[in-house]
Write a protein that holds these residues in place. Structure first.
Motif, PDB file in Angstrom:
ATOM      1  N   ASP A   1       0.875  -1.173   0.000  1.00  0.00           N
ATOM      2  CA  ASP A   1       0.000   0.000   0.000  1.00  0.00           C
ATOM      3  C   ASP A   1       0.917   1.229   0.000  1.00  0.00           C
ATOM      4  O   ASP A   1       1.671   1.431   0.951  1.00  0.00           O
ATOM      5  CB  ASP A   1      -0.891  -0.060   1.255  1.00  0.00           C
ATOM      6  CG  ASP A   1      -1.340   1.300   1.753  1.00  0.00           C
ATOM      7  OD1 ASP A   1      -1.553   2.203   0.918  1.00  0.00           O
ATOM      8  OD2 ASP A   1      -1.502   1.455   2.980  1.00  0.00           O
TER       9      ASP A   1
ATOM     10  N   ASN B   1      -0.893   6.389  -1.519  1.00  0.00           N
ATOM     11  CA  ASN B   1      -1.140   7.378  -2.582  1.00  0.00           C
ATOM     12  C   ASN B   1      -0.019   8.410  -2.644  1.00  0.00           C
ATOM     13  O   ASN B   1      -0.255   9.593  -2.918  1.00  0.00           O
ATOM     14  CB  ASN B   1      -2.483   8.086  -2.377  1.00  0.00           C
ATOM     15  CG  ASN B   1      -3.637   7.127  -2.599  1.00  0.00           C
ATOM     16  OD1 ASN B   1      -3.620   6.350  -3.554  1.00  0.00           O
ATOM     17  ND2 ASN B   1      -4.622   7.148  -1.707  1.00  0.00           N
TER      18      ASN B   1
ATOM     19  N   PHE C   1      -0.591  -0.978  -4.498  1.00  0.00           N
ATOM     20  CA  PHE C   1      -1.960  -0.475  -4.279  1.00  0.00           C
ATOM     21  C   PHE C   1      -1.870   0.964  -3.779  1.00  0.00           C
ATOM     22  O   PHE C   1      -0.830   1.387  -3.280  1.00  0.00           O
ATOM     23  CB  PHE C   1      -2.689  -1.334  -3.234  1.00  0.00           C
ATOM     24  CG  PHE C   1      -2.870  -2.757  -3.679  1.00  0.00           C
ATOM     25  CD1 PHE C   1      -4.035  -3.155  -4.315  1.00  0.00           C
ATOM     26  CD2 PHE C   1      -1.854  -3.679  -3.491  1.00  0.00           C
ATOM     27  CE1 PHE C   1      -4.186  -4.468  -4.742  1.00  0.00           C
ATOM     28  CE2 PHE C   1      -1.993  -4.993  -3.909  1.00  0.00           C
ATOM     29  CZ  PHE C   1      -3.173  -5.387  -4.543  1.00  0.00           C
ATOM     30  N   ASN C   2      -2.978   1.688  -3.889  1.00  0.00           N
ATOM     31  CA  ASN C   2      -3.009   3.098  -3.474  1.00  0.00           C
ATOM     32  C   ASN C   2      -1.822   3.854  -4.077  1.00  0.00           C
ATOM     33  O   ASN C   2      -0.958   4.375  -3.361  1.00  0.00           O
ATOM     34  CB  ASN C   2      -3.036   3.211  -1.945  1.00  0.00           C
ATOM     35  CG  ASN C   2      -4.297   2.608  -1.373  1.00  0.00           C
ATOM     36  OD1 ASN C   2      -5.375   2.703  -1.969  1.00  0.00           O
ATOM     37  ND2 ASN C   2      -4.179   1.954  -0.228  1.00  0.00           N
TER      38      ASN C   2
ATOM     39  N   THR D   1      -6.223   7.719  -7.892  1.00  0.00           N
ATOM     40  CA  THR D   1      -7.561   8.164  -7.501  1.00  0.00           C
ATOM     41  C   THR D   1      -7.606   8.712  -6.065  1.00  0.00           C
ATOM     42  O   THR D   1      -8.068   9.824  -5.856  1.00  0.00           O
ATOM     43  CB  THR D   1      -8.588   7.019  -7.621  1.00  0.00           C
ATOM     44  OG1 THR D   1      -8.056   5.878  -6.942  1.00  0.00           O
ATOM     45  CG2 THR D   1      -8.883   6.690  -9.066  1.00  0.00           C
ATOM     46  N   GLY D   2      -7.060   7.984  -5.128  1.00  0.00           N
ATOM     47  CA  GLY D   2      -7.210   8.357  -3.711  1.00  0.00           C
ATOM     48  C   GLY D   2      -6.362   9.539  -3.288  1.00  0.00           C
ATOM     49  O   GLY D   2      -5.493  10.014  -4.027  1.00  0.00           O
TER      50      GLY D   2
ATOM     51  N   CYS E   1      -5.361   5.193   4.353  1.00  0.00           N
ATOM     52  CA  CYS E   1      -4.326   4.236   3.920  1.00  0.00           C
ATOM     53  C   CYS E   1      -2.969   4.725   4.428  1.00  0.00           C
ATOM     54  O   CYS E   1      -2.867   5.787   5.031  1.00  0.00           O
ATOM     55  CB  CYS E   1      -4.327   4.103   2.398  1.00  0.00           C
ATOM     56  SG  CYS E   1      -3.954   5.641   1.542  1.00  0.00           S
TER      57      CYS E   1
ATOM     58  N   GLN F   1      -7.730   1.042   3.190  1.00  0.00           N
ATOM     59  CA  GLN F   1      -8.697   0.827   2.110  1.00  0.00           C
ATOM     60  C   GLN F   1      -7.917   0.652   0.820  1.00  0.00           C
ATOM     61  O   GLN F   1      -6.772   1.075   0.703  1.00  0.00           O
ATOM     62  CB  GLN F   1      -9.628   2.032   2.007  1.00  0.00           C
ATOM     63  CG  GLN F   1     -10.653   2.015   3.111  1.00  0.00           C
ATOM     64  CD  GLN F   1     -11.789   2.991   2.878  1.00  0.00           C
ATOM     65  OE1 GLN F   1     -11.856   3.688   1.874  1.00  0.00           O
ATOM     66  NE2 GLN F   1     -12.683   3.050   3.843  1.00  0.00           N
ATOM     67  N   GLY F   2      -8.563   0.006  -0.154  1.00  0.00           N
ATOM     68  CA  GLY F   2      -7.963  -0.048  -1.487  1.00  0.00           C
ATOM     69  C   GLY F   2      -6.947  -1.141  -1.693  1.00  0.00           C
ATOM     70  O   GLY F   2      -6.190  -1.106  -2.664  1.00  0.00           O
ATOM     71  N   ILE F   3      -6.863  -2.112  -0.772  1.00  0.00           N
ATOM     72  CA  ILE F   3      -5.928  -3.228  -0.976  1.00  0.00           C
ATOM     73  C   ILE F   3      -6.723  -4.531  -0.877  1.00  0.00           C
ATOM     74  O   ILE F   3      -7.619  -4.645  -0.029  1.00  0.00           O
ATOM     75  CB  ILE F   3      -4.753  -3.177   0.042  1.00  0.00           C
ATOM     76  CG1 ILE F   3      -3.687  -4.213  -0.287  1.00  0.00           C
ATOM     77  CG2 ILE F   3      -5.216  -3.337   1.461  1.00  0.00           C
ATOM     78  CD1 ILE F   3      -2.369  -3.983   0.465  1.00  0.00           C
ATOM     79  N   GLU F   4      -6.434  -5.458  -1.781  1.00  0.00           N
ATOM     80  CA  GLU F   4      -7.134  -6.753  -1.693  1.00  0.00           C
ATOM     81  C   GLU F   4      -6.237  -7.706  -0.919  1.00  0.00           C
ATOM     82  O   GLU F   4      -5.126  -7.980  -1.346  1.00  0.00           O
ATOM     83  CB  GLU F   4      -7.346  -7.339  -3.097  1.00  0.00           C
ATOM     84  CG  GLU F   4      -8.219  -6.492  -3.993  1.00  0.00           C
ATOM     85  CD  GLU F   4      -7.796  -6.600  -5.448  1.00  0.00           C
ATOM     86  OE1 GLU F   4      -7.095  -7.577  -5.819  1.00  0.00           O
ATOM     87  OE2 GLU F   4      -8.147  -5.688  -6.219  1.00  0.00           O
TER      88      GLU F   4
END
Ligand code: G16
Length: 540
Positions: free
Chosen positions: A211, A214, A237-238, A242-243, A249, A262-265
């Protein structure tokens, strides 16, 4: 220095009236719109510091873990370390000088610090990805040029990369090449060498999900990925498309909320980590098969690294002196494990890597990590030379261990805590020891803990002692904390004013999560009542 030109330009970067800022835990930090004058003046100060030290000085424009709207600036000293404390005072004086006093304060600093104004000055600049950073770094450049300094603007960099550049330049390339390519090459070469014989079966152990908060870490990891054709597969991720930076995060969010970003699988047992906004901190975590979230913080990172280094030293039969440096936020279980099981001496300093770094320099091998994931390892020159010599002289298994130590020295960013470098060190150790994230996590069990923030009118009313573990003022606060702590088992709590945000931080740990939460809440209420809380009082 053309003082009249400085005065003229300074007026173009006017200080908002009444604004007082302090060079805090990691430089100046506040809302970006209040920082133009500080940036210009830090350009001026960097030139003076460069003249005084006859070295390249760094200026990093970032507010790291703070929200996107904030920004900040810090100066980097010749060996890539944080600015010396006496110069932090000069920085605060200069940043707060009224317009008509800027010339006088500059001359005062030059006199006090015996700056030879005829000396040349060279400054390197880096910035994070905040929308405000580009314009603010331009103000730093204005300050440098108007005071006659030369500069190189690296543009977008992680904070630890800028520290690395400064260190490289002042050691005439001995520490490495002062380019991002040089940084990638040095680290990837050490990583590949180190992990050559790593035992790793299946795809699982190679995959790491990152992550990037962002922030800048995404850009730099993407560039660096090209240097690893094999060995480590990372999924980002991130990445900032977008974020918002650090929003829901990043390492600070994950550590303080004790939940995934948020934003991580995340699949069960998958290894994941988070960087912060300028990629100087790293935190690991995973979900177990029952869906429970597990956080692996800076303390456990320090433990993993310490045990690996101790094993290698044992293998080569060399007893270099190792010390681990933590802060009051270190989980009590980690300190006990390091001292009682690993038999490593542990020291506690005030928050702020500048304090930990300084203490870590006292050892042959100084391992320092804040619980929030900010840290690195320092090797003394004697230790480095000894290890290099042994890597030549020893044979077989011993030689292999000495070679590993040699590579790990290169893999650490010894100028500053560095999420990319730490990530590679951790991945290498896990692969070499064949450890899963669960096995690493199982080294010891963290005491349940909670961190909270309290808003007060003036956070400086709280002063502390004993490495921030005891409050000295306001009167009655420490007594109140002591009484609350007595109500819970295995408990501990402290409060301190943040040096990066306009809040007071509260930390509590106890034998259960419920108790830690309750203790943290009660201490927050005491802070609110005794230290001038503003707004709504803390809610459970
Ligand atoms: C900075 C410092 C860290 C410190 C953190 C929080 O981190 O570099 O050493 O732990 O601030 O400090 P405080 O509790 O005083 O706000 P970063 O990642 O934001 O640069």
């Amino acid at each position: 220095m053309d003082l009249d030109a400085i005065t003229k330009h300074s007026a173009l970067h006017a200080k908002p009236s009444g604004l007082i800022l302090q060079y805090g835990t990691a430089g100046f930090r506040t809302k970006a719109e209040h920082l133009d004058h500080v940036m210009f003046r830090m350009g001026l100060l960097a030139v003076l510091r460069s003249k005084q030290t006859k070295s390249t000085i760094g200026v990093m424009v970032t507010a790291s873990h703070n929200p996107e709207e904030d920004n900040g600036v810090k100066l980097v000293d010749p060996l890539g370390e944080m600015l010396a404390p006496s110069w932090e005072e000069h920085a605060t004086c200069l940043a707060n000088a009224e317009e008509q006093d800027v010339q006088r304060v500059l001359l005062d600093i030059s006199e006090k610090a015996a700056v030879d104004l005829q000396q040349d000055a060279f400054v390197v600049i880096g910035r994070d990805t905040r929308p405000s950073s580009e314009k603010l770094s331009q103000s730093v450049i204005d300050g440098i040029t108007v005071s006659g300094g030369q500069f190189h603007d690296y543009g977008l960099l992680t904070t630890p990369q800028l520290h690395y550049m400064v260190y490289c330049r002042n050691t005439q390339g001995q520490y490495g090449k002062a380019t991002t390519e040089g940084y990638y090459q040095k680290l990837s070469k050490a990583f590949v060498e180190l992990t050559k014989q790593a035992f790793c079966s299946g795809d699982e152990c190679l995959l790491l999900k990152v992550d990037c908060a962002n922030g800048i870490g995404a850009l730099k990891l993407r560039e660096m990925k090209n240097y690893f054709s094999q060995g480590l597969s990372i999924q980002l991720f991130n990445v900032g498309t977008t974020g918002k930076l650090n929003h829901l995060c990043g390492a600070d969010f994950v550590k303080s909320h004790q939940k995934p970003p948020q934003g991580i699988e995340m699949k069960p047992n998958e290894r994941c980590c988070s960087f912060d906004g300028d990629a100087d901190r790293i935190i690991y975590y995973y979900y177990d098969a029952d869906g429970h979230f597990h956080l692996i913080d800076g303390d456990k990172i320090a433990t993993l690294i310490s045990s690996f280094l101790k094993e290698l030293l044992l293998e080569i039969g060399e007893s270099l002196n190792i010390g681990v440096v933590q802060t009051a936020y270190a989980n009590g279980s980690s300190t006990r494990y390091l001292e009682d099981v690993m038999k490593v001496p542990v020291y506690c300093t005030k928050t702020g890597v500048k304090h930990l770094h300084h203490k870590a320099q006292e050892f042959d091998i100084g391992i320092y990590f804040e619980a929030n994931g900010h840290g690195t390892v320092l090797f003394s020159k004697t230790a480095e030379m000894k290890i290099k010599q042994l890597a030549e002289e020893l044979e077989d298994k011993k030689r292999k261990a000495a070679k590993m130590l040699e590579n790990i020295i290169d893999l650490f960013n010894q100028a500053a805590g560095d999420a990319i470098s730490d990530m590679l060190v951790i991945e290498a150790i896990l692969a070499l020891k064949g450890l899963t994230i669960q096995q690493w996590d199982a080294l010891y069990t963290d005491l349940p803990n909670r961190q909270l923030k309290v808003k007060v009118a003036d956070r400086q009313v709280i002063s502390t002692t004993d490495a921030e573990r005891k409050a000295v003022t306001p009167p009655g606060l420490q007594e109140a904390i002591d009484d609350l702590v007595k109500k819970y088992k295995l408990s501990r709590a402290f409060v301190r004013p943040s040096g990066t945000e306009d809040i007071v931080r509260v930390y509590a740990e106890a034998d259960s999560q419920e108790s830690a939460d309750s203790l943290a809440h009660e201490v927050s209420l005491a802070v609110f009542q005794l230290a001038g809380g503003v707004g709504e009082s803390p809610q459970p």
